[in-house]
Design an enzyme around this catalytic site. Sequence first.
Site, PDB file in Angstrom:
ATOM      1  N   PHE A  19      50.664  63.183  42.464  1.00  0.00           N
ATOM      2  CA  PHE A  19      49.596  62.366  43.041  1.00  0.00           C
ATOM      3  C   PHE A  19      49.954  61.787  44.405  1.00  0.00           C
ATOM      4  O   PHE A  19      49.281  62.043  45.404  1.00  0.00           O
ATOM      5  CB  PHE A  19      49.245  61.252  42.062  1.00  0.00           C
ATOM      6  CG  PHE A  19      48.276  60.240  42.581  1.00  0.00           C
ATOM      7  CD1 PHE A  19      46.929  60.534  42.661  1.00  0.00           C
ATOM      8  CD2 PHE A  19      48.711  59.010  43.028  1.00  0.00           C
ATOM      9  CE1 PHE A  19      46.036  59.605  43.156  1.00  0.00           C
ATOM     10  CE2 PHE A  19      47.830  58.075  43.525  1.00  0.00           C
ATOM     11  CZ  PHE A  19      46.487  58.382  43.587  1.00  0.00           C
ATOM     12  N   GLY A  32      55.201  55.173  40.529  1.00  0.00           N
ATOM     13  CA  GLY A  32      55.432  56.613  40.494  1.00  0.00           C
ATOM     14  C   GLY A  32      55.124  57.191  39.124  1.00  0.00           C
ATOM     15  O   GLY A  32      54.262  56.689  38.416  1.00  0.00           O
ATOM     16  N   LEU A  33      55.841  58.229  38.766  1.00  0.00           N
ATOM     17  CA  LEU A  33      55.657  58.912  37.482  1.00  0.00           C
ATOM     18  C   LEU A  33      54.207  59.317  37.272  1.00  0.00           C
ATOM     19  O   LEU A  33      53.629  59.083  36.212  1.00  0.00           O
ATOM     20  CB  LEU A  33      56.111  58.025  36.315  1.00  0.00           C
ATOM     21  CG  LEU A  33      57.615  57.851  36.163  1.00  0.00           C
ATOM     22  CD1 LEU A  33      57.909  56.959  34.979  1.00  0.00           C
ATOM     23  CD2 LEU A  33      58.287  59.188  35.980  1.00  0.00           C
ATOM     24  N   CYS A  34      53.594  59.865  38.318  1.00  0.00           N
ATOM     25  CA  CYS A  34      52.237  60.346  38.105  1.00  0.00           C
ATOM     26  C   CYS A  34      52.098  61.722  38.765  1.00  0.00           C
ATOM     27  O   CYS A  34      51.168  61.978  39.509  1.00  0.00           O
ATOM     28  CB  CYS A  34      51.198  59.362  38.619  1.00  0.00           C
ATOM     29  SG  CYS A  34      51.574  58.644  40.193  1.00  0.00           S
ATOM     30  N   GLY A  35      53.041  62.567  38.477  1.00  0.00           N
ATOM     31  CA  GLY A  35      52.959  63.946  38.941  1.00  0.00           C
ATOM     32  C   GLY A  35      52.946  64.036  40.452  1.00  0.00           C
ATOM     33  O   GLY A  35      53.620  63.279  41.144  1.00  0.00           O
TER      34      GLY A  35
END
Lengths: 133, 293
Positions: free
Chosen positions: B94, B89-92
């Site tokens: 996406f 995770g931690l990719c906006g």
Amino acid sequence: MADTFTFELVSPEKLMLSGAAEIVTVPAVEGDMGVLSNHAPVMTSLRPGLVSVKMADGDETEYFVKGGFADITPDAVTVLAEFAIPRGELTSEMMAGQRKAAEEAMNAEKDENRKADHQSYLDQLTHFEETHL
Amino acid sequence: MASLKDLRNRIASVKATQKITKAMQMVAAAKLRRAQSAAEAARPYSQRMDAVMANIANAVGDSAGAPKLLAGTGSDKQHLLIVCTAERGLCGGFNSSIARLARLKARELIASGKQVQILPVGKKGADVLKSEFSDIMMKTVDLREVKHVGYENAADIAKTVLDMFADDRFDVATLFYSEFKSVISQIPTAQQIIPPQIPEMDADAEAGGTIYDYEPDETKILDDLLPRNVAVQIFRALLENSASEQGARMSAMDNATRNAGEMIDKLTLTFNRQRQAKITTELIEIIAGAEAL
């Protein structure tokens, strides 16, 4: 100097080789095929084997290819290979691995017709291994 | 009101967070470069593949003998959605934007009475879709251990898909992934891969009108080519996805770093004001005390 044509060897990961070539030999399913410039358009599938190229500048190289096609037109040859490496990097362990994978695929196949395809593919691999390594 | 000590602690913790997001941004930038060059390196193959496909498909035409993988099964009752997302995770937005596109499509198909199956590739998309479609989800393809997506990974997925197709378990397969346009723009895309959409031959190629010889023959080549094309399309989607993921993460982390910076500024201002206020109060107390004497 002989006429040249554009030669390209592409694997899914990258464009392996691209440039002007004088002559290319591709391992077509029905026998090796030497291609010079102005060859009639042919599309053929490949058996495992060596593609050898003589580039316009005189360099000669060989690549081991497995599974794929050659698209031959009068002014270009494109080899689309599922797997391709330079001849020098090919080791017998690598071949053994390939053969094992092919055997497993064959044993897993239930369809008789497809099984025959796998068998002939395996034979080709074995033959290549015996003659070149 | 928070005490000076509380404020100091908060500033320290936001600073620590900022360091992490900054580091993640830089890691994503480095990975992005690699993913991007991998995606670019793979482009010639899929382009040539498209050209060959177009060529052969036009030669074979719509004849009745065309293989099912090319012409379709003739029905569109059963759909397979292959949803490619990231493992982390931690990719906006996406993962959620791909999942949203897939969800809309799935709902639409179900509403029109079709059967839908979902093959998730990547854990994050599976997690999102699980809540609504748990009964039609297949086992997630796990690529967490895979550092760099290779053709073998795509070939494995393609094999699963083709086996299902051979067993008549679906008629139409659609691939969901995110197309990499630039660092700030990734476009969630749905692409139908079975039966494939044959690119139209451009006028130039047609004018050339090369008539090919086929060895062994068209149908044999097509039999070989079509499954391979599925693998190539999946491979391309995976590469596009990994570039998109890193791009999305990079811009998300860039935003996070900037937000943390703003927060630190604000907190520091409050902190200074409070310190001033405290000093002033102390002074007033001393002066008042002195006057009283």
